[in-house]
Design an enzyme around this catalytic site. Structure first.
Site, short mmCIF file in Angstrom:
data_model
loop_
_atom_site.label_atom_id
_atom_site.label_comp_id
_atom_site.label_asym_id
_atom_site.label_seq_id
_atom_site.Cartn_x
_atom_site.Cartn_y
_atom_site.Cartn_z
N ARG A 53 6.22 9.41 -12.56
CA ARG A 53 5.32 9.25 -11.42
C ARG A 53 6.05 8.69 -10.20
O ARG A 53 7.15 8.15 -10.32
CB ARG A 53 4.17 8.31 -11.81
CG ARG A 53 3.19 8.96 -12.77
CD ARG A 53 2.28 7.93 -13.40
NE ARG A 53 3.01 7.13 -14.37
CZ ARG A 53 2.50 6.72 -15.53
NH1 ARG A 53 1.28 7.02 -15.87
NH2 ARG A 53 3.23 5.99 -16.36
N ASP A 54 5.37 8.84 -9.05
CA ASP A 54 5.94 8.37 -7.78
C ASP A 54 5.63 6.88 -7.60
O ASP A 54 5.05 6.46 -6.61
CB ASP A 54 5.34 9.22 -6.65
CG ASP A 54 6.03 8.98 -5.32
OD1 ASP A 54 7.13 8.40 -5.29
OD2 ASP A 54 5.46 9.40 -4.28
N ASN A 55 6.02 6.09 -8.59
CA ASN A 55 5.73 4.64 -8.57
C ASN A 55 7.00 3.85 -8.86
O ASN A 55 6.95 2.82 -9.54
CB ASN A 55 4.69 4.27 -9.64
CG ASN A 55 3.34 4.90 -9.37
OD1 ASN A 55 3.20 6.10 -9.50
ND2 ASN A 55 2.37 4.10 -9.01
N ASN A 118 2.14 6.58 -4.44
CA ASN A 118 2.11 7.68 -3.48
C ASN A 118 0.94 7.50 -2.51
O ASN A 118 -0.14 7.05 -2.88
CB ASN A 118 1.98 9.02 -4.23
CG ASN A 118 2.12 10.20 -3.28
OD1 ASN A 118 1.16 10.62 -2.66
ND2 ASN A 118 3.32 10.70 -3.14
#
Ligand code: SPV
Ligand code: MG
Length: 295
Positions: A53-55, A118
Protein backbone atom coordinates in the site's frame (compact mmCIF):
# COMPACT_ATOMS: atom_id res chain seq x y z
CA UNK A 1 22.55 19.02 -20.36
CA UNK A 2 22.45 17.54 -16.86
CA UNK A 3 19.22 15.82 -15.84
CA UNK A 4 18.83 18.28 -12.98
CA UNK A 5 19.16 21.31 -15.26
CA UNK A 6 16.66 19.89 -17.74
CA UNK A 7 14.05 19.35 -15.03
CA UNK A 8 14.66 22.73 -13.46
CA UNK A 9 14.31 24.48 -16.81
CA UNK A 10 11.18 22.48 -17.56
CA UNK A 11 9.54 23.58 -14.33
CA UNK A 12 10.67 27.17 -14.53
CA UNK A 13 9.75 27.65 -18.20
CA UNK A 14 6.52 29.53 -18.81
CA UNK A 15 5.35 26.77 -21.17
CA UNK A 16 3.10 24.05 -19.90
CA UNK A 17 5.06 20.78 -19.75
CA UNK A 18 4.21 17.20 -18.87
CA UNK A 19 5.86 14.35 -17.05
CA UNK A 20 4.54 10.83 -16.67
CA UNK A 21 4.51 8.15 -14.05
CA UNK A 22 6.77 5.14 -14.05
CA UNK A 23 7.38 2.53 -11.38
CA UNK A 24 10.32 0.43 -12.58
CA UNK A 25 13.08 0.42 -15.20
CA UNK A 26 10.84 -0.79 -18.02
CA UNK A 27 8.01 1.68 -17.49
CA UNK A 28 10.56 4.48 -17.11
CA UNK A 29 12.03 3.56 -20.49
CA UNK A 30 8.55 3.53 -22.01
CA UNK A 31 7.88 7.05 -20.70
CA UNK A 32 11.13 8.29 -22.23
CA UNK A 33 10.44 6.65 -25.60
CA UNK A 34 6.97 8.21 -25.70
CA UNK A 35 8.68 11.60 -25.76
CA UNK A 36 8.16 12.94 -22.24
CA UNK A 37 10.64 15.39 -20.79
CA UNK A 38 10.69 13.71 -17.42
CA UNK A 39 9.47 10.86 -15.25
CA UNK A 40 7.32 10.94 -12.13
CA UNK A 41 8.54 8.19 -9.81
CA UNK A 42 5.18 7.77 -8.10
CA UNK A 43 5.01 6.56 -4.52
CA UNK A 44 1.58 5.16 -5.19
CA UNK A 45 2.55 3.10 -8.22
CA UNK A 46 6.00 2.01 -6.99
CA UNK A 47 4.20 0.69 -3.88
CA UNK A 48 1.56 -0.93 -6.06
CA UNK A 49 4.17 -2.57 -8.28
CA UNK A 50 5.72 -4.07 -5.13
CA UNK A 51 2.28 -5.30 -4.05
CA UNK A 52 2.06 -3.03 -1.01
CA UNK A 53 0.00 0.00 0.00
CA UNK A 54 0.86 3.67 -0.40
CA UNK A 55 1.48 4.01 3.35
CA UNK A 56 5.28 3.86 3.44
CA UNK A 57 5.06 0.09 3.65
CA UNK A 58 8.00 -0.09 1.25
CA UNK A 59 11.01 1.34 3.05
CA UNK A 60 12.78 4.34 1.60
CA UNK A 61 15.82 2.28 0.67
CA UNK A 62 13.57 -0.15 -1.19
CA UNK A 63 12.23 2.84 -3.14
CA UNK A 64 15.83 3.93 -3.80
CA UNK A 65 16.64 0.53 -5.27
CA UNK A 66 13.74 0.86 -7.71
CA UNK A 67 14.87 4.39 -8.60
CA UNK A 68 18.35 3.20 -9.38
CA UNK A 69 16.99 0.85 -12.05
CA UNK A 70 14.75 3.62 -13.41
CA UNK A 71 17.62 6.08 -13.58
CA UNK A 72 20.00 3.61 -15.21
CA UNK A 73 17.43 2.70 -17.85
CA UNK A 74 16.77 6.28 -18.98
CA UNK A 75 18.37 9.58 -19.92
CA UNK A 76 15.55 11.97 -18.99
CA UNK A 77 15.20 13.44 -15.49
CA UNK A 78 13.28 11.71 -12.71
CA UNK A 79 11.24 13.60 -10.13
CA UNK A 80 10.75 11.37 -7.10
CA UNK A 81 7.52 11.45 -5.17
CA UNK A 82 9.34 11.48 -1.83
CA UNK A 83 6.12 11.39 0.25
CA UNK A 84 6.85 13.22 3.51
CA UNK A 85 10.61 12.83 3.15
CA UNK A 86 10.34 9.59 5.17
CA UNK A 87 10.68 11.23 8.57
CA UNK A 88 11.93 14.54 9.90
CA UNK A 89 14.38 17.06 8.38
CA UNK A 90 17.26 14.70 9.02
CA UNK A 91 15.74 11.78 7.11
CA UNK A 92 14.75 14.16 4.30
CA UNK A 93 18.22 15.63 3.89
CA UNK A 94 19.77 12.18 3.85
CA UNK A 95 17.28 11.29 1.14
CA UNK A 96 18.54 14.22 -0.97
CA UNK A 97 22.11 13.01 -0.57
CA UNK A 98 21.18 9.51 -1.71
CA UNK A 99 19.07 10.75 -4.62
CA UNK A 100 21.89 12.88 -5.95
CA UNK A 101 24.20 9.87 -5.82
CA UNK A 102 21.74 8.08 -8.11
CA UNK A 103 21.37 10.96 -10.53
CA UNK A 104 17.75 11.70 -9.60
CA UNK A 105 16.90 15.26 -10.64
CA UNK A 106 14.50 16.30 -7.91
CA UNK A 107 12.12 15.29 -5.20
CA UNK A 108 8.62 16.29 -4.21
CA UNK A 109 7.67 16.25 -0.53
CA UNK A 110 4.15 16.64 0.84
CA UNK A 111 3.06 18.33 4.05
CA UNK A 112 1.58 15.26 5.68
CA UNK A 113 2.83 13.14 8.56
CA UNK A 114 4.86 9.93 8.32
CA UNK A 115 3.62 7.26 7.64
CA UNK A 116 1.49 8.84 4.92
CA UNK A 117 -1.79 7.76 3.40
CA UNK A 118 -2.66 8.29 -0.25
CA UNK A 119 -4.46 11.59 -0.80
CA UNK A 120 -7.49 9.91 -2.31
CA UNK A 121 -8.13 7.63 0.70
CA UNK A 122 -9.72 8.92 3.87
CA UNK A 123 -8.17 12.29 3.19
CA UNK A 124 -10.24 14.44 5.55
CA UNK A 125 -8.86 12.50 8.49
CA UNK A 126 -5.24 13.17 7.54
CA UNK A 127 -3.41 15.62 9.77
CA UNK A 128 -0.99 18.02 8.08
CA UNK A 129 2.59 18.81 9.01
CA UNK A 130 3.31 21.81 11.18
CA UNK A 131 4.24 24.63 8.78
CA UNK A 132 7.35 25.69 10.67
CA UNK A 133 8.60 22.15 10.94
CA UNK A 134 7.96 21.55 7.24
CA UNK A 135 9.83 24.73 6.33
CA UNK A 136 12.81 23.48 8.34
CA UNK A 137 12.69 20.28 6.33
CA UNK A 138 12.70 22.22 3.04
CA UNK A 139 15.67 24.32 4.19
CA UNK A 140 17.60 21.24 5.30
CA UNK A 141 17.02 19.62 1.92
CA UNK A 142 18.04 22.72 -0.04
CA UNK A 143 21.16 23.16 2.13
CA UNK A 144 22.16 19.55 1.54
CA UNK A 145 21.99 19.37 -2.25
CA UNK A 146 25.36 19.52 -3.99
CA UNK A 147 24.05 20.25 -7.47
CA UNK A 148 22.47 23.70 -7.53
CA UNK A 149 19.91 22.56 -10.11
CA UNK A 150 18.48 19.71 -8.02
CA UNK A 151 14.90 20.71 -7.27
CA UNK A 152 12.67 20.35 -4.24
CA UNK A 153 8.97 20.59 -5.04
CA UNK A 154 6.63 21.05 -2.09
CA UNK A 155 3.17 19.62 -2.22
CA UNK A 156 0.38 21.42 -0.43
CA UNK A 157 -2.28 19.05 0.92
CA UNK A 158 -4.50 21.72 2.46
CA UNK A 159 -7.37 21.21 -0.02
CA UNK A 160 -7.06 17.44 0.28
CA UNK A 161 -7.34 17.58 4.07
CA UNK A 162 -10.41 19.80 3.92
CA UNK A 163 -8.84 23.18 4.65
CA UNK A 164 -9.69 26.06 2.39
CA UNK A 165 -7.94 28.39 0.04
CA UNK A 166 -6.52 30.57 2.78
CA UNK A 167 -4.64 27.69 4.38
CA UNK A 168 -3.44 26.45 0.97
CA UNK A 169 -2.04 29.90 0.17
CA UNK A 170 -0.48 30.34 3.60
CA UNK A 171 1.34 27.05 3.27
CA UNK A 172 2.42 27.54 -0.34
CA UNK A 173 3.84 30.97 0.45
CA UNK A 174 5.70 29.69 3.53
CA UNK A 175 7.24 26.86 1.50
CA UNK A 176 8.24 29.27 -1.26
CA UNK A 177 9.97 31.47 1.26
CA UNK A 178 11.71 28.46 2.81
CA UNK A 179 13.37 27.82 -0.56
CA UNK A 180 11.12 25.36 -2.40
CA UNK A 181 11.61 25.42 -6.18
CA UNK A 182 7.95 24.87 -7.02
CA UNK A 183 4.59 24.22 -5.41
CA UNK A 184 2.43 21.21 -6.20
CA UNK A 185 -1.14 22.12 -5.38
CA UNK A 186 -3.21 18.98 -4.98
CA UNK A 187 -6.97 18.60 -5.28
CA UNK A 188 -9.26 15.60 -5.21
CA UNK A 189 -12.30 17.38 -6.62
CA UNK A 190 -13.62 16.27 -9.97
CA UNK A 191 -13.66 19.90 -11.15
CA UNK A 192 -10.94 22.52 -11.04
CA UNK A 193 -12.57 25.02 -8.69
CA UNK A 194 -9.84 24.73 -6.05
CA UNK A 195 -7.03 24.89 -8.60
CA UNK A 196 -8.60 27.93 -10.30
CA UNK A 197 -9.04 29.75 -7.00
CA UNK A 198 -5.46 29.01 -6.01
CA UNK A 199 -3.98 30.12 -9.34
CA UNK A 200 -5.90 33.39 -9.25
CA UNK A 201 -4.55 34.36 -5.84
CA UNK A 202 -1.10 32.87 -6.38
CA UNK A 203 -0.69 35.11 -9.37
CA UNK A 204 2.40 33.48 -10.86
CA UNK A 205 4.71 34.10 -7.94
CA UNK A 206 6.40 30.68 -8.25
CA UNK A 207 6.09 27.63 -10.54
CA UNK A 208 3.03 25.44 -10.00
CA UNK A 209 2.68 21.69 -10.57
CA UNK A 210 -0.62 19.79 -10.65
CA UNK A 211 -1.80 16.17 -10.70
CA UNK A 212 -5.16 16.10 -12.53
CA UNK A 213 -6.01 12.46 -11.75
CA UNK A 214 -9.43 13.34 -10.30
CA UNK A 215 -10.25 16.30 -12.54
CA UNK A 216 -9.24 14.39 -15.65
CA UNK A 217 -12.01 15.79 -17.81
CA UNK A 218 -10.58 19.31 -17.74
CA UNK A 219 -9.17 20.25 -21.16
CA UNK A 220 -5.42 20.83 -21.08
CA UNK A 221 -5.94 24.24 -22.71
CA UNK A 222 -7.61 25.38 -19.48
CA UNK A 223 -4.53 24.46 -17.44
CA UNK A 224 -2.47 26.48 -19.87
CA UNK A 225 -4.74 29.51 -19.45
CA UNK A 226 -4.37 29.26 -15.69
CA UNK A 227 -0.59 29.44 -15.99
CA UNK A 228 0.24 25.96 -14.67
CA UNK A 229 3.89 25.05 -15.33
CA UNK A 230 3.93 21.28 -15.07
CA UNK A 231 1.33 18.52 -15.26
CA UNK A 232 1.96 15.06 -13.84
CA UNK A 233 0.11 12.11 -15.36
CA UNK A 234 0.61 10.32 -12.09
CA UNK A 235 -0.51 6.70 -12.36
CA UNK A 236 -1.57 5.87 -15.89
CA UNK A 237 1.17 3.40 -16.82
CA UNK A 238 0.33 1.34 -13.77
CA UNK A 239 -3.37 1.50 -14.51
CA UNK A 240 -2.85 0.61 -18.16
CA UNK A 241 -0.67 -2.37 -17.28
CA UNK A 242 -3.01 -3.69 -14.57
CA UNK A 243 -5.84 -3.66 -17.08
CA UNK A 244 -3.75 -5.42 -19.75
CA UNK A 245 -2.36 -8.01 -17.32
CA UNK A 246 -5.77 -8.82 -15.85
CA UNK A 247 -7.25 -9.35 -19.31
CA UNK A 248 -4.37 -11.53 -20.45
CA UNK A 249 -4.14 -13.61 -17.28
CA UNK A 250 -7.91 -14.23 -17.21
CA UNK A 251 -7.97 -15.13 -20.87
CA UNK A 252 -5.09 -17.60 -20.53
CA UNK A 253 -6.64 -19.17 -17.47
CA UNK A 254 -9.94 -19.53 -19.29
CA UNK A 255 -8.73 -20.68 -22.70
CA UNK A 256 -5.66 -22.72 -21.71
CA UNK A 257 -4.10 -21.73 -25.04
CA UNK A 258 -1.88 -19.00 -26.47
CA UNK A 259 -3.73 -18.92 -29.79
CA UNK A 260 -5.88 -15.84 -29.07
CA UNK A 261 -3.35 -14.12 -26.87
CA UNK A 262 -0.20 -13.94 -28.98
CA UNK A 263 -1.32 -11.11 -31.23
CA UNK A 264 -2.53 -8.98 -28.30
CA UNK A 265 0.70 -8.83 -26.31
CA UNK A 266 4.09 -7.23 -26.97
CA UNK A 267 6.49 -9.49 -28.84
CA UNK A 268 9.46 -11.08 -27.17
CA UNK A 269 11.62 -9.14 -29.64
CA UNK A 270 10.13 -5.88 -28.37
CA UNK A 271 11.25 -6.79 -24.86
CA UNK A 272 14.76 -7.54 -26.19
CA UNK A 273 14.79 -4.12 -27.88
CA UNK A 274 13.72 -2.32 -24.72
CA UNK A 275 16.38 -4.20 -22.76
CA UNK A 276 19.01 -3.22 -25.35
CA UNK A 277 19.95 -6.82 -26.04
CA UNK A 278 21.76 -5.74 -29.22
CA UNK A 279 24.20 -3.63 -27.27
CA UNK A 280 25.33 -6.69 -25.35
CA UNK A 281 25.78 -8.68 -28.55
CA UNK A 282 27.94 -5.91 -29.99
CA UNK A 283 29.91 -5.68 -26.75
CA UNK A 284 30.51 -9.42 -26.78
CA UNK A 285 32.00 -9.13 -30.25
CA UNK A 286 34.28 -6.39 -29.01
CA UNK A 287 35.29 -7.70 -25.59
CA UNK A 288 34.68 -11.41 -25.43
CA UNK A 289 37.13 -13.76 -27.14
CA UNK A 290 35.57 -15.62 -30.07
CA UNK A 291 34.81 -19.18 -29.08
CA UNK A 292 37.66 -21.49 -30.05
CA UNK A 293 36.64 -23.91 -32.76
CA UNK A 294 36.28 -27.42 -31.46
CA UNK A 295 38.61 -29.55 -33.59
C1 SPV B 1 1.58 9.49 -6.41
O1 SPV B 1 1.57 9.29 -7.62
O2 SPV B 1 2.04 8.69 -5.60
C2 SPV B 1 1.04 10.73 -5.87
C3 SPV B 1 0.01 11.43 -6.57
O3 SPV B 1 1.44 11.11 -4.80
S1 SPV B 1 -1.50 11.02 -5.84
O4 SPV B 1 -1.68 9.60 -5.91
O5 SPV B 1 -2.44 11.79 -6.64
O6 SPV B 1 -1.54 11.48 -4.47
MG1 MG C 1 2.40 9.72 -3.72
Amino acid sequence: MKKTTTLKETIYSKNLDFIMEAHNGMSAKIVEEAGFKGIWASGFTISASLGVRDNNEASWTQVLDVLEFMSDATSIPILLDGDTGYGNFNNARRLVQKLEQRNIAGVCIEDKLFPKTNSFINSKAQPLADVEEFCGKIKAMKDTQQDEDFIVVTRVEAFIAGWGLKEALRRAEAYRQAGADAVLIHSKRSDIKEIEAFMKEWNGRHPVVIVPTKYYSTPTARFKELGINLIIWANHNMRASIDAMQKTARQLHREKSLINVESNVATVEEIFRLQRAEELMAAEKKYFPAKKKVE
